[in-house]
Design a protein around this motif. Sequence first.
Motif, PDB file in Angstrom:
ATOM      1  N   GLN A  50       0.810  -1.205   0.000  1.00 35.71           N
ATOM      2  CA  GLN A  50       0.000   0.000   0.000  1.00 35.71           C
ATOM      3  C   GLN A  50       0.856   1.273   0.000  1.00 35.71           C
ATOM      4  N   THR A  51       2.010   1.203   0.653  1.00 37.25           N
ATOM      5  CA  THR A  51       2.864   2.390   0.767  1.00 37.25           C
ATOM      6  C   THR A  51       3.966   2.444  -0.285  1.00 37.25           C
ATOM      7  N   TRP A  52       4.036   1.402  -1.134  1.00 36.46           N
ATOM      8  CA  TRP A  52       5.022   1.391  -2.222  1.00 36.46           C
ATOM      9  C   TRP A  52       4.694   2.529  -3.177  1.00 36.46           C
ATOM     10  N   ALA A  53       5.630   3.476  -3.318  1.00 42.41           N
ATOM     11  CA  ALA A  53       5.296   4.728  -3.987  1.00 42.41           C
ATOM     12  C   ALA A  53       5.988   4.920  -5.329  1.00 42.41           C
ATOM     13  N   THR A  54       6.388   3.817  -5.978  1.00 43.37           N
ATOM     14  CA  THR A  54       7.073   3.987  -7.257  1.00 43.37           C
ATOM     15  C   THR A  54       6.883   2.759  -8.138  1.00 43.37           C
ATOM     16  N   VAL A  55       7.057   2.928  -9.415  1.00 38.77           N
ATOM     17  CA  VAL A  55       6.989   1.907 -10.472  1.00 38.77           C
ATOM     18  C   VAL A  55       5.878   0.882 -10.275  1.00 38.77           C
ATOM     19  N   GLY A  56       4.709   1.335  -9.856  1.00 38.11           N
ATOM     20  CA  GLY A  56       3.559   0.446  -9.848  1.00 38.11           C
ATOM     21  C   GLY A  56       3.485  -0.493  -8.662  1.00 38.11           C
ATOM     22  N   ASP A  57       2.846  -1.620  -8.884  1.00 38.89           N
ATOM     23  CA  ASP A  57       2.536  -2.579  -7.833  1.00 38.89           C
ATOM     24  C   ASP A  57       3.788  -3.292  -7.337  1.00 38.89           C
ATOM     25  N   LEU A  58       3.969  -3.361  -6.004  1.00 38.09           N
ATOM     26  CA  LEU A  58       5.166  -3.960  -5.416  1.00 38.09           C
ATOM     27  C   LEU A  58       5.233  -5.465  -5.680  1.00 38.09           C
ATOM     28  N   VAL A  59       4.122  -6.158  -5.588  1.00 36.38           N
ATOM     29  CA  VAL A  59       4.121  -7.606  -5.831  1.00 36.38           C
ATOM     30  C   VAL A  59       4.557  -7.905  -7.263  1.00 36.38           C
ATOM     31  N   SER A  60       4.038  -7.130  -8.223  1.00 28.97           N
ATOM     32  CA  SER A  60       4.436  -7.330  -9.621  1.00 28.97           C
ATOM     33  C   SER A  60       5.928  -7.045  -9.811  1.00 28.97           C
ATOM     34  N   TYR A  61       6.411  -6.026  -9.141  1.00 30.95           N
ATOM     35  CA  TYR A  61       7.827  -5.680  -9.251  1.00 30.95           C
ATOM     36  C   TYR A  61       8.703  -6.813  -8.719  1.00 30.95           C
ATOM     37  N   VAL A  62       8.320  -7.376  -7.571  1.00 28.02           N
ATOM     38  CA  VAL A  62       9.071  -8.488  -6.990  1.00 28.02           C
ATOM     39  C   VAL A  62       9.025  -9.705  -7.916  1.00 28.02           C
ATOM     40  N   ALA A  63       7.857  -9.967  -8.515  1.00 28.27           N
ATOM     41  CA  ALA A  63       7.728 -11.103  -9.425  1.00 28.27           C
ATOM     42  C   ALA A  63       8.626 -10.942 -10.646  1.00 28.27           C
TER      43      ALA A  63
END
Length: 305
Positions: free
Chosen positions: A104-117
Amino acid sequence: MADAPITYASLNNVTVTSTLAAELQLALGDRASLMNHPAIAYVGDVNGSGSSAKKVGIVSVGLDPMAAAADGVAVESIALTNASATITVARQALYRGVTDLAGQTWATVGDLVSYVAQDMVGAATLRMQTLICTAGSSFATSVGTSGAALTVTNIFSAIAALEGQSCPGPFLAVVSPKQLTDFQSSLRSETGALQWIPATAELLAIKGQGYAGTYLGIDFFVSSKCVTSGADKLGFVISYGAIGYADGTPAPIMGSGGVIYPMGTKMYVEMGRTPESALTKVVGNYYVGVAELQDLMGVQLTTRL
């Protein structure tokens, strides 16, 4: 009353200490890939083979010359000289958990889960790099001096060793960052027509990150994953067929909350939930194996860290 302007410092109770910039910078790291270089042999996929191991046959076809024989005299049968090497495919994996609050607080380049994936592809590449460098550290032939810098003379010695075994090209050198800088320093004292051809944007686009340049027809790649042995780094120079790899194509995953198959790879990313912890689980899996195939087709570069 004393002057009391509103300053950034005076708002420390209602502002955060810092915010993320719009651009996300990557931490310094090794993101090169060697698996697509033509000197690294791909020996196949284990899917449907009944085994997790690939046995690579090595046959001496074309190495036994004919001999003079008298007319009418029987000649002896000469057997083929043969050997084999085995590559065992095994699981490589990385797990990361992402809490809902972090997302919820990830404030850059979109969704954090997608970024980790998406980052799991880089993790698989990094693991492959480590496996190749580990295989490259085991060649019996070694040049260089423990504790000393890598020099042009060492590279000539490696070439001589490979050419002495009639090794075919293309040749590939994998060196640590320090080995590369030492080699380049040695190049400064060289004269004549032999020239170091540094990487250009066009060549990097073709050969990939990690490519440093070409010397005497050898592609030089730099990798932080070169094995450390005491006070030395173990780089290597190889001919085609010295190192090989095998892999496995992921089968359909049943019963999972979600599976991603990144295009152009044979790894997969599986996601699940632990709702009582408000946690999303992201697991990357990659099935691959790397091994030395022919010892005389590689030379170890043993020089200082």
